[in-house]
Design a protein around this motif. Structure first.
Motif, PDB file in Angstrom:
ATOM      1  N   ARG A 482       0.852  -1.191   0.000  1.00 43.29           N
ATOM      2  CA  ARG A 482       0.000   0.000   0.000  1.00 43.29           C
ATOM      3  C   ARG A 482       0.888   1.242   0.000  1.00 43.29           C
ATOM      4  O   ARG A 482       2.054   1.205   0.403  1.00 43.29           O
ATOM      5  CB  ARG A 482      -0.974   0.001   1.173  1.00 43.29           C
ATOM      6  N   TYR A 483       0.296   2.336  -0.431  1.00 43.80           N
ATOM      7  CA  TYR A 483       1.080   3.548  -0.606  1.00 43.80           C
ATOM      8  C   TYR A 483       1.597   4.100   0.720  1.00 43.80           C
ATOM      9  O   TYR A 483       2.647   4.749   0.758  1.00 43.80           O
ATOM     10  CB  TYR A 483       0.251   4.605  -1.349  1.00 43.80           C
ATOM     11  N   GLY A 484       0.901   3.834   1.826  1.00 44.28           N
ATOM     12  CA  GLY A 484       1.399   4.281   3.125  1.00 44.28           C
ATOM     13  C   GLY A 484       2.785   3.728   3.407  1.00 44.28           C
ATOM     14  O   GLY A 484       3.668   4.444   3.900  1.00 44.28           O
ATOM     15  N   GLU A 485       3.001   2.443   3.121  1.00 45.33           N
ATOM     16  CA  GLU A 485       4.337   1.878   3.292  1.00 45.33           C
ATOM     17  C   GLU A 485       5.339   2.529   2.347  1.00 45.33           C
ATOM     18  O   GLU A 485       6.472   2.844   2.738  1.00 45.33           O
ATOM     19  CB  GLU A 485       4.315   0.366   3.021  1.00 45.33           C
ATOM     20  N   ILE A 486       4.928   2.744   1.111  1.00 43.01           N
ATOM     21  CA  ILE A 486       5.843   3.322   0.114  1.00 43.01           C
ATOM     22  C   ILE A 486       6.310   4.709   0.546  1.00 43.01           C
ATOM     23  O   ILE A 486       7.490   5.059   0.395  1.00 43.01           O
ATOM     24  CB  ILE A 486       5.164   3.378  -1.268  1.00 43.01           C
ATOM     25  N   LEU A 487       5.408   5.513   1.097  1.00 45.33           N
ATOM     26  CA  LEU A 487       5.797   6.840   1.585  1.00 45.33           C
ATOM     27  C   LEU A 487       6.835   6.732   2.705  1.00 45.33           C
ATOM     28  O   LEU A 487       7.781   7.525   2.769  1.00 45.33           O
ATOM     29  CB  LEU A 487       4.570   7.603   2.088  1.00 45.33           C
ATOM     30  N   LEU A 488       6.660   5.748   3.569  1.00 50.37           N
ATOM     31  CA  LEU A 488       7.621   5.573   4.657  1.00 50.37           C
ATOM     32  C   LEU A 488       8.938   4.996   4.143  1.00 50.37           C
ATOM     33  O   LEU A 488      10.011   5.321   4.670  1.00 50.37           O
ATOM     34  CB  LEU A 488       7.016   4.684   5.743  1.00 50.37           C
ATOM     35  N   ASP A 505       8.676  15.706   4.391  1.00 48.24           N
ATOM     36  CA  ASP A 505       7.398  15.840   3.685  1.00 48.24           C
ATOM     37  C   ASP A 505       6.642  14.514   3.637  1.00 48.24           C
ATOM     38  O   ASP A 505       5.415  14.482   3.800  1.00 48.24           O
ATOM     39  CB  ASP A 505       7.634  16.345   2.262  1.00 48.24           C
ATOM     40  N   ALA A 506       7.361  13.414   3.426  1.00 49.09           N
ATOM     41  CA  ALA A 506       6.711  12.103   3.342  1.00 49.09           C
ATOM     42  C   ALA A 506       6.099  11.717   4.689  1.00 49.09           C
ATOM     43  O   ALA A 506       4.959  11.239   4.751  1.00 49.09           O
ATOM     44  CB  ALA A 506       7.709  11.048   2.876  1.00 49.09           C
ATOM     45  N   VAL A 507       6.838  11.913   5.761  1.00 48.65           N
ATOM     46  CA  VAL A 507       6.318  11.599   7.090  1.00 48.65           C
ATOM     47  C   VAL A 507       5.131  12.489   7.418  1.00 48.65           C
ATOM     48  O   VAL A 507       4.112  12.030   7.970  1.00 48.65           O
ATOM     49  CB  VAL A 507       7.429  11.729   8.155  1.00 48.65           C
ATOM     50  N   ASN A 508       5.211  13.760   7.078  1.00 43.64           N
ATOM     51  CA  ASN A 508       4.109  14.671   7.384  1.00 43.64           C
ATOM     52  C   ASN A 508       2.864  14.371   6.557  1.00 43.64           C
ATOM     53  O   ASN A 508       1.737  14.626   7.008  1.00 43.64           O
ATOM     54  CB  ASN A 508       4.549  16.118   7.175  1.00 43.64           C
ATOM     55  N   GLU A 509       3.030  13.834   5.357  1.00 40.82           N
ATOM     56  CA  GLU A 509       1.869  13.418   4.573  1.00 40.82           C
ATOM     57  C   GLU A 509       1.121  12.294   5.288  1.00 40.82           C
ATOM     58  O   GLU A 509      -0.113  12.281   5.336  1.00 40.82           O
ATOM     59  CB  GLU A 509       2.311  12.970   3.178  1.00 40.82           C
ATOM     60  N   ILE A 527      11.403   8.577  11.925  1.00 37.19           N
ATOM     61  CA  ILE A 527      10.958   7.762  10.788  1.00 37.19           C
ATOM     62  C   ILE A 527      10.648   6.345  11.252  1.00 37.19           C
ATOM     63  O   ILE A 527       9.626   5.762  10.872  1.00 37.19           O
ATOM     64  CB  ILE A 527      12.033   7.756   9.693  1.00 37.19           C
ATOM     65  N   ARG A 528      11.503   5.794  12.092  1.00 39.99           N
ATOM     66  CA  ARG A 528      11.280   4.436  12.591  1.00 39.99           C
ATOM     67  C   ARG A 528      10.033   4.375  13.468  1.00 39.99           C
ATOM     68  O   ARG A 528       9.269   3.400  13.416  1.00 39.99           O
ATOM     69  CB  ARG A 528      12.513   3.962  13.360  1.00 39.99           C
ATOM     70  N   HIS A 529       9.833   5.413  14.252  1.00 38.65           N
ATOM     71  CA  HIS A 529       8.625   5.480  15.085  1.00 38.65           C
ATOM     72  C   HIS A 529       7.377   5.500  14.209  1.00 38.65           C
ATOM     73  O   HIS A 529       6.392   4.798  14.492  1.00 38.65           O
ATOM     74  CB  HIS A 529       8.663   6.723  15.964  1.00 38.65           C
ATOM     75  N   GLU A 530       7.402   6.306  13.148  1.00 37.57           N
ATOM     76  CA  GLU A 530       6.227   6.425  12.286  1.00 37.57           C
ATOM     77  C   GLU A 530       5.908   5.090  11.610  1.00 37.57           C
ATOM     78  O   GLU A 530       4.735   4.732  11.424  1.00 37.57           O
ATOM     79  CB  GLU A 530       6.446   7.516  11.240  1.00 37.57           C
ATOM     80  N   ARG A 531       6.931   4.336  11.232  1.00 38.00           N
ATOM     81  CA  ARG A 531       6.717   3.011  10.652  1.00 38.00           C
ATOM     82  C   ARG A 531       6.040   2.086  11.673  1.00 38.00           C
ATOM     83  O   ARG A 531       5.116   1.338  11.331  1.00 38.00           O
ATOM     84  CB  ARG A 531       8.045   2.388  10.209  1.00 38.00           C
ATOM     85  N   LYS A 532       6.499   2.143  12.898  1.00 36.87           N
ATOM     86  CA  LYS A 532       5.952   1.239  13.917  1.00 36.87           C
ATOM     87  C   LYS A 532       4.472   1.501  14.148  1.00 36.87           C
ATOM     88  O   LYS A 532       3.689   0.560  14.359  1.00 36.87           O
ATOM     89  CB  LYS A 532       6.722   1.391  15.232  1.00 36.87           C
TER      90      LYS A 532
END
Length: 620
Positions: A482-488, A505-509, A527-532
Motif C-alpha cells: 500500500r502507498y502508506g508503506e511506500i511513503l515511509l 514531507d513524506a512523514v508529514n503526509e 521515521i522508525r517510530h512512524e513506521r511502527k
C-alpha cells in the motif's frame, strides 16, 4: 515425464486463486494425469499452472504464512487459521493471547531458535515453487498463448520468483541462486549448488524487477482487482527490497568471506534505488483519505476494497470453507476476524494478538506529544473515565490508536468491549465469576481471568463479519503493498541519502492523513517510530528491527499489559476504573530474547547434510 494433477487440489486452488483463471476451464477430463505436452499446449492449463505458483508462493502472505519447514496445509499453521498472526507475536507489538498451537512461537520469541530451524522457515517450499516458476519461464515463450498475454504471464512468473528470493534472502542471507530447471543428469556442482552471496541475491531480485518494469510487460494501471502484479507492484517490491539491502549494507557486517552482508560503501546505491521506485509510485497512487472521521478513515484503508492506496492485495470473499481432519479446503475467505475479534465468538475465544502496553504508548497525542507515560505509579494512583476509550485515559490520542487497537469500553457491534477484571469496593478488590450489586466482577473479555494485556487488534476487523460460526468467513482483503508503506520507504531512503526535505514531507503526509500534528524536523528515530505506528500489525516490525540491527535490544525487553479494575459506585451513570500495569506479561520463561545469531536463520543440519556445499550461518 508425467506430472500428476489432482482434480480436488486444482479445484481448491481455483477457489483460492488470486488470478483470473476459470474453474470451469480447469475442470476437464482427465485431470488426474496430464502430460507435459498437454500442459504446455493448453492455454487454460498453463494459466492453472501459474495459479498454483501463486498459491504456493509467500507473496500472498506478506511472509506470515505456513511458517514450518516445507510449508503446511494445516489450517492452524496457515494464513487462513493462525499463521498470519505469528509475525506480530514474535515482534514487540503483541503477545500470543489465544494460545492455540503457539508453542513454537513462544519458544522462538524467547530465543529458542537452534540449528534445527523451525519457525519462519521458507526453504523447501520456496525452492519447490522456484523450480515450477523456472519451468514456466522456460516453457511459456514457446506456448500457444497470445503474444502480449504470454509476455505478461512470464513477467508475473519472474515477479513471483523475485519475491520468493527476497523472502529467502531476508531470512538466510545468501542462498543458492537457481534460475533454470535442474535435471537429474546435471553435473554435481549444478545439482549441489553453493550459496550465492547475500549481495548477489539482492542484486538479482532488484535487476529482475527493474527489467520487468522497463519491459512494460506488466499492466501499467492499478490492477488490484485481479490480484495479479502490475508494474507498480514490481516497483513496490523494488522500494521494499532495495531499502532492506541498503539497511543490511549500512548496519550489518560482512561475514563468512562475503557470503553474508553487503559492503557498507554500497548502501547509498540501494537507498537510491528504493527512493527512485517510491517516487515513481507516488505519481500514480495516493493515501486513502475519503472519510471525515479520522478513525474510520484509517480503518477503511483495509476494509474498502481496491481503494486508491492499495497497490496489490490478496483477495478474499465470504464463500464457504470447511475444516476436515484439521485441514482447510474450499472457499476464498480467511480466519482473521474469527481469531482476532473481541468476544463473543463461537469458540468463546478471539483476541488472538494482545498488544503490549508499550505498543499503545507508541501512539502520540494529536498535538504531537509523545504517548509514553513516564510515571506509572501516578497512572495507577488515579481514577479514570473511559467513555469509549476516547476520553480520560486515552484522551486526544492519535486516531490511528483507536483504528488499530481496541481496549476497555471500545465500541463494538452496538455495545462496549469490557476487559475489567475485578471490582474495587472501598479498599478491597473483588474477583471471580460472580457479581456485586449487579456489577459483574469480570468483563466479557476476561472470563476465567484470561485477560491478556487489556488490548486487542482492531486493524482489519470487520464489524459485519459473523464470528458466531467457524471459521468466521472473513472477506477482508489482505494488503501486500500500500502507498502508506511506500511513503515511509521513501522517507527512510531519502533520509539515508541526505534528502531531509523529502523525508520530512513524506512523514508529514502520513501524519496529516492520520490527523495529528506535523513535524518541523526529522531524524531516523522519528521515521522508525512512524513506521511502527502506521504499519502496526501488518507484518513489518519484526523485519524492520532485524534489518536495522537493533533487534537484540528492541526484541529483548520485558513488556507490559494493563488490568482495568472497575470502581464500585452507587451511581450507574458514573463508571470509573483503576488501572494496574502488569509487568513482564509474557512470564519469566517466555521473556522475549533475540540473540545475535538470529539475524540470520539457520540453514540447518538437515540441509547441509544433504548438500555438503552449503555453509551454515554463524552461531549454529
Amino acid at each position: 515425464m508425467m506430472k500428476r494433477y489432482n482434480k480436488i487440489i486444482m479445484t481448491g486452488v481455483c477457489a483460492l486463486a488470486f488470478a483470473a483463471a476459470s474453474c470451469d476451464t480447469l475442470d476437464k477430463e482427465p485431470l488426474d494425469i496430464i502430460t507435459d505436452k498437454a500442459v504446455w499446449s493448453d492455454p487454460d492449463l498453463i494459466d492453472g499452472y501459474l495459479t498454483e505458483c501463486y498459491y504456493q508462493t509467500s507473496v500472498f502472505e506478506n511472509d506470515a504464512p505456513q511458517f514450518f519447514s516445507g510449508g503446511s496445509d494445516n489450517f492452524w499453521q496457515s494464513s487462513t487459521g493462525m499463521g498470519v498472526f505469528w509475525i506480530n507475536e514474535i515482534a514487540d507489538e503483541a503477545m500470543a493471547h489465544w494460545k492455540y498451537n503457539t508453542e513454537a512461537v513462544d519458544r522462538f520469541k524467547a530465543g529458542g531458535i537452534d540449528s534445527g530451524g523451525g519457525l519462519l522457515e521458507w526453504w523447501e517450499r520456496s525452492y519447490t515453487v522456484i523450480r515450477m516458476l523456472n519451468e514456466f519461464i522456460d516453457r511459456v515463450p514457446n506456448s500457444p498463448i497470445d503474444g502480449d498475454l504470454r509476455a505478461q504471464r512470464v513477467a508475473e512468473a519472474r515477479f513471483l520468483r523475485a519475491y520468493n528470493y527476497f523472502a529467502m534472502v531476508k531470512r538466510y542471507g545468501g542462498v543458492p541462486l537457481i534460475t533454470r530447471v535442474q535435471n537429474i543428469d546435471d553435473p554435481y556442482e549444478e545439482l549441489y549448488r553453493e550459496r550465492n552471496s547475500e549481495k548477489e541475491i539482492y542484486d538479482f531480485v532488484l535487476s529482475e524487477l527493474q527489467d520487468i518494469v522497463d519491459s512494460g510487460d506488466l499492466p501499467n494501471v492499478n490492477n488490484a482487482v485481479s490480484g495479479r502484479p502490475t508494474r507498480y507492484a514490481a516497483l513496490a517490491l523494488i522500494s521494499r527490497a532495495a531499502l532492506y539491502a541498503g539497511s543490511i549494507a549500512k548496519y550489518g557486517n560482512v561475514q563468512l568471506n562475503g557470503l553474508l552482508g553487503i559492503p557498507q560503501d554500497q548502501a547509498r546505491e540501494y537507498f537510491q534505488k528504493s527512493y527512485k521506485a517510491s517516487k515513481e509510485i507516488g505519481l500514480h497512487f495516493s493515501l486513502y483519505d475519503s472519510d471525515p472521521d479520522k478513525v474510520q478513515n484509517f480503518k477503511n484503508i483495509f476494509l474498502v476494497k481496491n481503494n486508491n492506496e492499495v497497490i496489490m492485495a490478496r483477495h478474499h470473499d465470504n464463500s464457504p470453507a470447511s475444516i476436515n481432519s484439521g485441514e482447510y479446503s474450499g472457499g476464498c475467505c480467511w480466519g482473521y476476524d474469527f481469531a482476532q475479534c473481541p468476544k463473543p465468538q463461537s469458540w468463546n475465544a478471539g483476541n488472538k494478538d494482545a498488544p503490549y502496553f508499550e505498543m499503545a504508548e507508541e501512539f502520540e497525542y494529536t498535538d504531537g506529544r509523545p504517548g509514553k507515560i513516564e510515571n506509572r505509579q501516578w497512572l495507577m494512583s488515579q481514577e479514570w473515565l473511559m467513555e469509549g476509550a476516547k476520553e480520560g485515559l486515552w484522551a486526544n490520542k492519535d486516531p490511528r490508536f483507536f483504528a488499530t487497537i481496541y481496549t476497555q469500553d471500545t465500541e463494538w457491534k452496538g455495545s462496549k468491549i469490557d476487559f475489567h477484571n475485578g471490582v474495587l469496593v472501598g479498599s478491597k478488590i473483588l474477583t471471580g465469576n460472580d457479581s456485586f450489586q449487579g456489577i459483574p466482577l469480570q468483563g466479557n473479555q476476561t472470563v476465567d481471568n484470561t485477560f491478556g494485556t487489556g488490548f486487542g487488534v482492531m486493524k482489519y476487523l470487520d464489524e459485519n463479519c459473523n464470528n458466531m460460526q467457524f471459521p468466521g468467513y472473513s472477506s477482508t482483503d489482505y494488503v501486500i503493498f500500500r502507498y502508506g508503506e511506500i511513503l515511509l520507504n521513501l522517507a527512510e531512503a531519502a533520509y539515508e541519502i541526505g534528502d531531509t526535505r523529502t523525508a520530512l514531507d513524506a512523514v508529514n503526509e502520513i501524519r496529516q492523513r492520520a490527523g495529528i500534528a506535523k513535524k518541523t524536523s526529522i531524524d531516523m528515530d522519528a521515521i522508525r517510530h512512524e513506521r511502527k505506528v502506521e504499519l502496526a500489525f501488518e507484518g513489518h516490525r519484526y523485519w524492520d528491527v532485524r534489518r536495522w540491527r537493533i533487534a537484540t535490544t528492541e526484541l529483548s525487553k520485558p513488556l507490559s499489559g494493563i488490568r482495568y479494575i472497575r470502581i464500585y459506585n452507587r451511581d450507574p451513570n458514573v463508571v470509573k476504573y483503576k488501572v494496574e500495569i502488569l509487568e513482564n506479561v509474557d512470564g519469566q520463561t517466555n521473556r522475549p530474547q533475540f540473540q545475535e545469531r538470529a539475524y540470520y536463520l539457520p540453514i540447518t543440519g538437515g540441509r547441509t547434510g544433504n548438500n555438503p556445499n552449503l555453509v551454515e550461518n554463524p552461531g549454529y
